[in-house]
Design a protein around this motif. Sequence first.
Motif, PDB file in Angstrom:
ATOM      1  N   ILE A   1       0.872  -1.174   0.000  1.00  7.46           N
ATOM      2  CA  ILE A   1       0.000   0.000   0.000  1.00  7.46           C
ATOM      3  C   ILE A   1       0.910   1.225   0.000  1.00  7.46           C
ATOM      4  O   ILE A   1       1.710   1.416   0.920  1.00  7.46           O
ATOM      5  CB  ILE A   1      -0.920   0.019   1.237  1.00  7.46           C
ATOM      6  N   ARG A   2       0.815   2.030  -1.050  1.00  9.53           N
ATOM      7  CA  ARG A   2       1.717   3.175  -1.213  1.00  9.53           C
ATOM      8  C   ARG A   2       1.140   4.440  -0.582  1.00  9.53           C
ATOM      9  O   ARG A   2      -0.054   4.724  -0.695  1.00  9.53           O
ATOM     10  CB  ARG A   2       1.971   3.421  -2.704  1.00  9.53           C
ATOM     11  N   LYS A   3       2.022   5.194   0.061  1.00 15.23           N
ATOM     12  CA  LYS A   3       1.640   6.479   0.634  1.00 15.23           C
ATOM     13  C   LYS A   3       1.550   7.529  -0.484  1.00 15.23           C
ATOM     14  O   LYS A   3       2.129   7.354  -1.560  1.00 15.23           O
ATOM     15  CB  LYS A   3       2.672   6.900   1.677  1.00 15.23           C
ATOM     16  N   PRO A   4       0.852   8.638  -0.230  1.00 17.05           N
ATOM     17  CA  PRO A   4       0.711   9.662  -1.270  1.00 17.05           C
ATOM     18  C   PRO A   4       2.042  10.152  -1.840  1.00 17.05           C
ATOM     19  O   PRO A   4       2.145  10.389  -3.053  1.00 17.05           O
ATOM     20  CB  PRO A   4      -0.044  10.789  -0.555  1.00 17.05           C
ATOM     21  N   ASP A   5       3.074  10.296  -0.991  1.00 15.84           N
ATOM     22  CA  ASP A   5       4.356  10.769  -1.519  1.00 15.84           C
ATOM     23  C   ASP A   5       4.992   9.720  -2.424  1.00 15.84           C
ATOM     24  O   ASP A   5       5.676  10.063  -3.399  1.00 15.84           O
ATOM     25  CB  ASP A   5       5.307  11.173  -0.390  1.00 15.84           C
ATOM     26  N   GLU A   6       4.761   8.433  -2.138  1.00 11.91           N
ATOM     27  CA  GLU A   6       5.270   7.370  -3.015  1.00 11.91           C
ATOM     28  C   GLU A   6       4.541   7.373  -4.354  1.00 11.91           C
ATOM     29  O   GLU A   6       5.161   7.223  -5.416  1.00 11.91           O
ATOM     30  CB  GLU A   6       5.108   6.007  -2.348  1.00 11.91           C
ATOM     31  N   ILE A   7       3.226   7.551  -4.296  1.00 12.10           N
ATOM     32  CA  ILE A   7       2.453   7.599  -5.542  1.00 12.10           C
ATOM     33  C   ILE A   7       2.888   8.791  -6.390  1.00 12.10           C
ATOM     34  O   ILE A   7       2.972   8.694  -7.621  1.00 12.10           O
ATOM     35  CB  ILE A   7       0.940   7.617  -5.239  1.00 12.10           C
ATOM     36  N   ALA A   8       3.218   9.894  -5.746  1.00 10.28           N
ATOM     37  CA  ALA A   8       3.709  11.063  -6.487  1.00 10.28           C
ATOM     38  C   ALA A   8       5.025  10.746  -7.199  1.00 10.28           C
ATOM     39  O   ALA A   8       5.241  11.151  -8.349  1.00 10.28           O
ATOM     40  CB  ALA A   8       3.887  12.249  -5.548  1.00 10.28           C
ATOM     41  N   LYS A   9       5.907  10.006  -6.532  1.00  9.75           N
ATOM     42  CA  LYS A   9       7.176   9.602  -7.165  1.00  9.75           C
ATOM     43  C   LYS A   9       6.927   8.633  -8.312  1.00  9.75           C
ATOM     44  O   LYS A   9       7.566   8.728  -9.367  1.00  9.75           O
ATOM     45  CB  LYS A   9       8.098   8.979  -6.119  1.00  9.75           C
ATOM     46  N   LEU A  10       6.012   7.697  -8.112  1.00 12.99           N
ATOM     47  CA  LEU A  10       5.674   6.757  -9.184  1.00 12.99           C
ATOM     48  C   LEU A  10       5.062   7.485 -10.375  1.00 12.99           C
ATOM     49  O   LEU A  10       5.311   7.127 -11.532  1.00 12.99           O
ATOM     50  CB  LEU A  10       4.712   5.691  -8.655  1.00 12.99           C
ATOM     51  N   LYS A  11       4.297   8.537 -10.104  1.00 13.95           N
ATOM     52  CA  LYS A  11       3.696   9.319 -11.190  1.00 13.95           C
ATOM     53  C   LYS A  11       4.773  10.059 -11.981  1.00 13.95           C
ATOM     54  O   LYS A  11       4.704  10.133 -13.216  1.00 13.95           O
ATOM     55  CB  LYS A  11       2.674  10.304 -10.627  1.00 13.95           C
ATOM     56  N   ARG A  12       5.776  10.575 -11.306  1.00 14.88           N
ATOM     57  CA  ARG A  12       6.855  11.272 -12.026  1.00 14.88           C
ATOM     58  C   ARG A  12       7.607  10.300 -12.937  1.00 14.88           C
ATOM     59  O   ARG A  12       7.939  10.642 -14.076  1.00 14.88           O
ATOM     60  CB  ARG A  12       7.807  11.955 -11.044  1.00 14.88           C
ATOM     61  N   ALA A  13       7.884   9.102 -12.420  1.00 15.72           N
ATOM     62  CA  ALA A  13       8.538   8.081 -13.251  1.00 15.72           C
ATOM     63  C   ALA A  13       7.635   7.678 -14.408  1.00 15.72           C
ATOM     64  O   ALA A  13       8.085   7.491 -15.545  1.00 15.72           O
ATOM     65  CB  ALA A  13       8.900   6.865 -12.396  1.00 15.72           C
ATOM     66  N   GLY A  14       6.334   7.552 -14.117  1.00 14.66           N
ATOM     67  CA  GLY A  14       5.383   7.124 -15.140  1.00 14.66           C
ATOM     68  C   GLY A  14       5.170   8.151 -16.227  1.00 14.66           C
ATOM     69  O   GLY A  14       5.028   7.804 -17.409  1.00 14.66           O
TER      70      GLY A  14
END
Length: 251
Positions: free
Chosen positions: A5-18
């Motif tokens: 389960i990813r935290k919002p800051d992790e999802i933000a990092k994944l979005k930048r990579a994506g």
Amino acid sequence: MAIAIRKPDEIAKLKRAGEIVGKTLQYLQNTIKPGMTLNEIDAMGDAFVRKHGAIPSFKGLYGFTGSVCTSVNQVCIHGVPTDIVVKEGDILGLDIGTKLDGYYGDAAITMGVGKISAEDEALIACSKDALYHAIDSIKVGMRFKELTKILEDFITERGFVPLRDYCGHGIGTKPHDEPNIPNYLEGKPNQGPKIKNGMVFCLEPMVCQKSGKPVLLEDQWSVISEDQLHTSHYEHQIAVVDGKAVILTEA
């Protein structure tokens, strides 16, 4: 193994990579012309990813030699860049991964090179439409196997079949993580783990025409159908946020 389960800051990092993946795919789709080699296409993708501050994550992954999976015509997934020249009427799958600040992005498209046949247009539309249909169907509390059934039903209703033995997957600080998400159902849809807020995963319908049985080519990477007909592959990376699916790999 538990699904992260990813935290919002992790999802933000994944979005930048994506987003870098999405921009690279858009750039290649707008740039590729008949007469280019797969190696030239791979080099363009590699340079574009690096220019935007990320690392091409497929380079060297499990021993893969390229930065972009370049899958021509019969090849559905994992096509290795070579000196093969793409020509008018070919269809080309492009699958790209990135790593940025320790987090991964991953998406794929299949595109026509110049004017393609109506049959190939329908084939590509099936994988693309199946992907977006499945994304629109995601709800918190549904099981991943329900999502698998949605993908399979869509593909078969269009008159095609899903490639077997390969699947979508979780993604985060590893390029491939739990869960595995096939495009065909084994068992019952009311079994297995449920989708929860904070989960991040890749859906990737891989579509064949008559047989979904995979054949691995001599390069030990490229996968075709045993029917040896053209195939198609689309992929997006998804995060579940506030009960909805958010695409992380759009340009």
